[in-house]
Design an enzyme around this catalytic site. Structure first.
Site, PDB file in Angstrom:
ATOM      1  N   SER A 114       0.823  -1.221   0.000  1.00 38.70           N
ATOM      2  CA  SER A 114       0.000   0.000   0.000  1.00 38.70           C
ATOM      3  C   SER A 114       0.848   1.258   0.000  1.00 38.70           C
ATOM      4  CB  SER A 114      -0.861  -0.012   1.264  1.00 38.70           C
ATOM      5  OG  SER A 114      -1.488   1.230   1.441  1.00 38.70           O
ATOM      6  N   TYR A 138      -1.965   0.181  10.240  1.00 42.09           N
ATOM      7  CA  TYR A 138      -2.239  -0.497   8.960  1.00 42.09           C
ATOM      8  C   TYR A 138      -1.029  -0.342   8.021  1.00 42.09           C
ATOM      9  CZ  TYR A 138      -3.850  -1.033   4.189  1.00 42.09           C
ATOM     10  OH  TYR A 138      -3.937  -1.390   2.868  1.00 42.09           O
ATOM     11  N   LYS A 142       1.800  -3.227   6.626  1.00 41.83           N
ATOM     12  CA  LYS A 142       2.144  -3.490   5.221  1.00 41.83           C
ATOM     13  C   LYS A 142       3.646  -3.331   5.007  1.00 41.83           C
ATOM     14  CE  LYS A 142      -1.915  -4.414   3.474  1.00 41.83           C
ATOM     15  NZ  LYS A 142      -2.255  -5.598   2.685  1.00 41.83           N
TER      16      LYS A 142
END
Ligand code: UDP
Length: 321
Positions: A114, A138, A142
């Site tokens: 991402s 988050y 990643k």
């Protein structure tokens, strides 16, 4: 090729599964259905309902040549509230998947990374060698997986590609009459929320932040059509060599402000989008635009569908659901 797609019942995973099958691949989908939908898995795929942490006993029986790994928790706000879920599910889960791959001789993986790994970048467009300073658990999860992939690739001769997506939108409508798109129980993304507001469902759209240092004061993002994104995954399956880990951004290279997206939604739907202006959403950087030079060089990938196509395809999908 026989491909394992983790998270193949989710938005992007379902589109990639359908495209893989359309191109003559065999697909095994593993998804715990925590956020995905059983009926989003294209016919022709073999489906197993369990978490990626449960793969080890069975992976060796499936003759898998490559893995495309989507299964993950993906809500930025939730990750700030419950980081343990993101570290356990995304990071620990993926390490278990990599260990299973290594144990069973599966040596090729394409990973759904991402733009959130970059955080607030100083330079736009963002190249793959930009500093990685994620602003949420988050994004951190990643990035941690990207780093694990680098190490596993090198030590265990795995061919690994991390695809760092910018803002994904649109849906796949096949010539056979099937449709695959975004069906999140908790929808946080701008385009589906704007379409729902235009349809009069669920009240006005909250526009998060009008005082950013951008031309019209709203955040600028780089939108990419999910079908173009899926095409990049299929290309990435044959890119890279054992022992190498490539990180590749996927975006259009062009930015649109939230207000520009809302204008495009109005044009595409023929309906006004009712809006209430709201404070900034925590952790939203003012501008995120991808450099897609590496995707062009390594994957010979070029986005072909514009913002209007994303809105048209998402709008068609919204009307089906
Ligand atoms: N946004 C908004 N209202 C919404 C959803 C998003 O104003 O209901 C804004 C958000 O603040 C950001 C942009 O739209 O500036 C894109 O947000 P999205 O959640 O779609 O993607 P992100 O860039 O966070 O991955």
């Amino acid at each position: 090729m026989r491909v394992l797609v983790t998270g193949g019942a989710g938005y992007i995973g379902s589109v990639v599964t359908a495209q893989l099958l359309a191109e003559g691949n065999e697909v095994v989908v593993v998804d715990d259905l925590s956020t995905g939908h059983r009926d989003a898995v294209a016919q022709g795929a073999v489906f197993h309902e369990f978490p990626i942490s449960g793969l080890d006993p069975v992976l060796g029986d499936w003759d898998i040549e490559a893995v495309i790994h989507f299964a993950a928790k993906s809500l930025v706000g939730e990750s700030a509230q419950n980081p343990a879920l993101y570290w356990r599910n995304n990071v620990v889960g993926t390490v278990a998947l990599l260990d299973s791959m290594h144990a069973h001789g599966v040596d090729r993986i394409v990973f759904s990374s991402s733009a959130a790994t970059y955080g607030e970048a100083e330079q736009q467009p963002i190249r793959e060698d930009a500093p990685t300073r994620p602003t949420s658990p988050y994004g951190a999860s990643k990035l941690a997986i990207d780093l694990a992939l680098r190490d596993y690739a090198e030590a265990y001769s795995i061919a690994a590609v991390s695809l760092r997506y910018f803002n994904v939108a649109g849906a796949l409508h096949t010539t056979g009459g099937q449709s695959y798109g975004e069906r999140h129980a908790t929808e946080t993304h701008l385009i589906p929320n704007a379409l729902r507001a235009a349809a009069g469902a669920g009240g006005p759209l909250s526009l998060f932040g009008t005082d950013y240092p951008t031309e019209d004061g709203t955040c600028v993002r780089d939108y990419i059509h999910v079908v173009d994104l899926a095409d990049a995954h299929l290309r990435a399956l044959s890119a890279g060599a054992p022992g190498e880990h490539e990180v590749i951004n996927l975006g259009s290279g062009t930015g649109y402000s939230v207000r520009q997206v809302l204008d495009a939604v109005r044009l595409g739907t023929g309906s006004e989008v009712p809006v209430v202006e709201a404070p900034r959403r925590a952790g939203d950087p003012p501008v995120l635009i991808a450099s897609n030079e590496k995707a062009a060089a390594v994957l010979d990938w070029h986005p072909t569908r514009d913002l209007a196509a994303m809105i048209d395809d998402s709008w068609r999908f919204e009307q089906l659901t």
